[in-house]
Design a protein around this motif. Structure first.
Motif, PDB file in Angstrom:
ATOM      1  N   GLU A  41       0.861  -1.095   0.132  1.00  0.00           N
ATOM      2  CA  GLU A  41       0.021   0.010  -0.035  1.00  0.00           C
ATOM      3  C   GLU A  41       0.947   1.224   0.116  1.00  0.00           C
ATOM      4  OE1 GLU A  41      -3.198   0.292  -0.329  1.00  0.00           O
ATOM      5  OE2 GLU A  41      -3.493  -1.702  -0.473  1.00  0.00           O
ATOM      6  N   TYR A  42       2.076   1.223   0.805  1.00  0.00           N
ATOM      7  CA  TYR A  42       3.004   2.507   0.783  1.00  0.00           C
ATOM      8  C   TYR A  42       3.242   2.641  -0.524  1.00  0.00           C
ATOM      9  CZ  TYR A  42       3.032   2.655   5.816  1.00  0.00           C
ATOM     10  OH  TYR A  42       2.802   2.749   7.347  1.00  0.00           O
ATOM     11  N   LEU A  43       3.789   1.442  -1.247  1.00  0.00           N
ATOM     12  CA  LEU A  43       4.395   1.629  -2.789  1.00  0.00           C
ATOM     13  C   LEU A  43       3.234   2.296  -3.824  1.00  0.00           C
ATOM     14  CD1 LEU A  43       6.525  -1.564  -2.813  1.00  0.00           C
ATOM     15  CD2 LEU A  43       7.311   0.789  -3.093  1.00  0.00           C
ATOM     16  N   ARG A  44       2.170   1.843  -3.801  1.00  0.00           N
ATOM     17  CA  ARG A  44       1.079   1.993  -4.421  1.00  0.00           C
ATOM     18  C   ARG A  44       0.805   3.664  -4.103  1.00  0.00           C
ATOM     19  NH1 ARG A  44      -0.795  -3.289  -4.357  1.00  0.00           N
ATOM     20  NH2 ARG A  44      -1.744  -2.849  -2.229  1.00  0.00           N
ATOM     21  N   SER A  45       0.904   4.000  -2.832  1.00  0.00           N
ATOM     22  CA  SER A  45       0.590   5.529  -2.663  1.00  0.00           C
ATOM     23  C   SER A  45       1.618   6.484  -2.973  1.00  0.00           C
ATOM     24  CB  SER A  45       0.297   5.475  -1.168  1.00  0.00           C
ATOM     25  OG  SER A  45       0.154   7.015  -0.726  1.00  0.00           O
ATOM     26  N   ALA A  46       2.786   5.994  -2.965  1.00  0.00           N
ATOM     27  CA  ALA A  46       4.007   6.732  -3.166  1.00  0.00           C
ATOM     28  C   ALA A  46       4.203   6.990  -4.595  1.00  0.00           C
ATOM     29  CB  ALA A  46       5.285   6.173  -2.622  1.00  0.00           C
ATOM     30  N   ILE A  47       3.736   5.846  -5.678  1.00  0.00           N
ATOM     31  CA  ILE A  47       3.763   5.885  -6.772  1.00  0.00           C
ATOM     32  C   ILE A  47       3.025   6.928  -7.430  1.00  0.00           C
ATOM     33  CG2 ILE A  47       3.287   4.549  -8.929  1.00  0.00           C
ATOM     34  CD1 ILE A  47       4.611   2.189  -7.317  1.00  0.00           C
ATOM     35  N   SER A  48       1.803   6.865  -6.935  1.00  0.00           N
ATOM     36  CA  SER A  48       0.734   7.599  -7.603  1.00  0.00           C
ATOM     37  C   SER A  48       0.648   8.987  -7.138  1.00  0.00           C
ATOM     38  CB  SER A  48      -0.786   6.982  -7.282  1.00  0.00           C
ATOM     39  OG  SER A  48      -1.099   6.830  -5.762  1.00  0.00           O
ATOM     40  N   ARG A  49       1.485   9.362  -6.205  1.00  0.00           N
ATOM     41  CA  ARG A  49       1.426  10.864  -5.561  1.00  0.00           C
ATOM     42  C   ARG A  49       1.690  11.958  -6.402  1.00  0.00           C
ATOM     43  NH1 ARG A  49       4.316  10.591   0.131  1.00  0.00           N
ATOM     44  NH2 ARG A  49       2.455   8.983   0.339  1.00  0.00           N
ATOM     45  N   THR A  50       2.580  11.885  -7.336  1.00  0.00           N
ATOM     46  CA  THR A  50       3.245  12.830  -8.238  1.00  0.00           C
ATOM     47  C   THR A  50       3.479  12.437  -9.530  1.00  0.00           C
ATOM     48  OG1 THR A  50       5.452  12.792  -7.635  1.00  0.00           O
ATOM     49  CG2 THR A  50       4.106  14.389  -6.239  1.00  0.00           C
ATOM     50  N   LEU A  51       3.543  13.659 -10.401  1.00  0.00           N
ATOM     51  CA  LEU A  51       4.044  13.103 -11.904  1.00  0.00           C
ATOM     52  C   LEU A  51       5.237  12.482 -12.104  1.00  0.00           C
ATOM     53  CD1 LEU A  51       3.247  13.191 -14.937  1.00  0.00           C
ATOM     54  CD2 LEU A  51       3.948  15.371 -15.126  1.00  0.00           C
ATOM     55  N   LEU A  52       6.313  13.271 -11.336  1.00  0.00           N
ATOM     56  CA  LEU A  52       7.667  12.635 -11.081  1.00  0.00           C
ATOM     57  C   LEU A  52       7.647  11.285 -10.645  1.00  0.00           C
ATOM     58  CD1 LEU A  52      10.566  13.304 -11.790  1.00  0.00           C
ATOM     59  CD2 LEU A  52      10.624  14.218  -9.230  1.00  0.00           C
ATOM     60  N   SER A  53       6.870  10.752  -9.791  1.00  0.00           N
ATOM     61  CA  SER A  53       6.971   9.509  -9.066  1.00  0.00           C
ATOM     62  C   SER A  53       6.419   8.491 -10.075  1.00  0.00           C
ATOM     63  CB  SER A  53       6.255   9.459  -7.632  1.00  0.00           C
ATOM     64  OG  SER A  53       4.796   9.562  -7.762  1.00  0.00           O
ATOM     65  N   LYS A  54       5.393   8.895 -10.752  1.00  0.00           N
ATOM     66  CA  LYS A  54       4.887   7.945 -11.865  1.00  0.00           C
ATOM     67  C   LYS A  54       5.972   7.687 -12.833  1.00  0.00           C
ATOM     68  CE  LYS A  54       0.038   9.699 -11.039  1.00  0.00           C
ATOM     69  NZ  LYS A  54      -1.207  10.152 -11.677  1.00  0.00           N
ATOM     70  N   VAL A  55       6.680   8.944 -13.366  1.00  0.00           N
ATOM     71  CA  VAL A  55       7.803   8.578 -14.535  1.00  0.00           C
ATOM     72  C   VAL A  55       8.552   7.622 -13.794  1.00  0.00           C
ATOM     73  CG1 VAL A  55       9.632   9.959 -15.528  1.00  0.00           C
ATOM     74  CG2 VAL A  55       7.172  10.929 -15.658  1.00  0.00           C
TER      75      VAL A  55
END
Length: 358
Positions: free
Chosen positions: A253-267
């Motif tokens: 859950e932490y990883l999913r939340s962190a990945i979707s937080r910002t555009l940079l994290s999605k990249v």
């Protein structure tokens, strides 16, 4: 063992029943073509699934019953209502009568253990059963037992668990003398409750040909894979198991939340997707689905009730390995050594007292 491995499936067990059991069996068959199945349950639900899968149908039989154990049933209720006629009981009875080589259920754990002890009976020389789980580690996999069957095991029972866990490890890991550790609050000999310290003494003094005792291990050694087999009693083992499962979900859950937080994290996720996929595969609980009920006079596998077809296939393959490579014979060999060592120790003790008195 014949050329085929025959497995009885409690088709009505678990959260999803035949809709997961049949596809799971089909996946396992594609990997282990020498499998044959006995589906136990409501034929009206099972038959259409087999008709839609000719390869599975060709190696399967159906034993009809319209009685099943519910996931919420207490063991006493399950025994009263389902003894002799439920899909769970009939699958176990098929193994007891040697019509099949193993029985697998995703049903109620307490009911399965109670029915197994009553129907299949215990292996001679074993007082209490243990549930052995496959544990993902940094170096591969380990076996941890007991994760919920026996609360408050004494020293001799812990030694028996070590022998049975080592027998399972010899099959799964192809190791002649698996390393074994006792779960404790520290690695020092003075630490821990008396039962664990006494079990350690017995394991150190006995020269077991089937296992290599490495002393005490701590909670963080479970994930490290310090030893091949970690032995504990069911209370602490179940807490460790549920804690590990909960921690894995929390990290996810932490990883999913962190990945979707910002555009940079999605990249960043896109760039590191291969690494994330590798992590996801490593943490996939379906790959280690299936607890082995050790101590019974037969191979009984408990699948997670909420698993999908891939997860159930893992439980089937675990049952296949335990039957194909003769888990019961390896346990009997280990127990024979343990019991002969106990007899020798008991005979030496009076002689030592006589010598001291003279």
């Amino acid at each position: 063992m014949t050329d085929t491995v025959r497995i009885a499936l409690d088709a009505m067990g678990g959260d999803h029943g035949p809709s997961v059991v049949a596809p799971g069996a089909s996946i396992a068959l594609s990997r282990k073509p020498d499998l044959k199945f006995l589906f136990v349950g409501d034929e009206a639900e099972i038959r259409p699934l087999l008709d839609a899968d000719p390869a599975l149908k060709a190696v399967s039989e159906i034993l009809h019953t319209d009685v099943s154990v519910r996931m919420e049933d207490k063991p006493s209720v399950a025994l009263r209502k389902g003894r002799y006629k439920s899909s769970m009981w009939l699958a176990l009875d098929a193994m007891k009568s040697r019509k099949v080589d193993a029985a697998i259920s995703a049903g109620n754990t307490g009911a399965l253990m109670a029915m197994s002890r009553l129907c299949v009976r215990m292996t001679p020389g074993v007082e209490r059963p243990a549930i052995a789980a496959i544990w993902p580690t940094l170096r591969g996999e380990s076996i941890v037992l007991d994760v919920g069957a026996t609360i408050g095991a004494d020293a001799k029972q812990l030694v028996t668990f070590a022998v049975m866990g080592a027998a399972m490890a010899r099959i799964l890991f192809d190791i002649e003398r698996p390393t074994v550790g006792l779960l404790n609050v520290g690695v020092e000999e003075i630490k821990g409750v008396e039962q664990v310290k006494e079990a350690a003494r017995l394991l150190r003094e006995d020269d077991f040909s089937t296992l290599d005792f490495r002393g005490f291990v701590e909670g963080d050694d479970l994930g490290k894979g310090t030893v091949d087999v970690v032995v504990t009693e069911g209370f602490s083992g179940n807490i460790a198991l549920k804690t590990a499962e909960g921690t894995a979900k929390q990290i996810g859950e932490y990883l999913r939340s962190a990945i979707s937080r910002t555009l940079l994290s999605k990249v960043g996720y896109v760039l590191a997707k291969h690494a994330f996929d590798t992590l996801k595969e490593k943490m996939d609980p379906r790959k280690v689905n299936g607890g082995v009920f050790l101590g019974l006079d037969g191979v009984v596998i408990k699948s997670h009730g909420g698993t999908d077809a891939e997860g159930f296939a893992s439980a089937v393959e675990l049952g296949y390995d335990m039957a194909r490579y003769d888990l019961m014979e390896k346990i009997r060999q280990g127990l024979a050594h343990e019991q002969s060592t106990r007899v020798e120790t008991d005979e030496e003790a009076p002689a030592a007292l006589v010598g001291a008195a003279s």
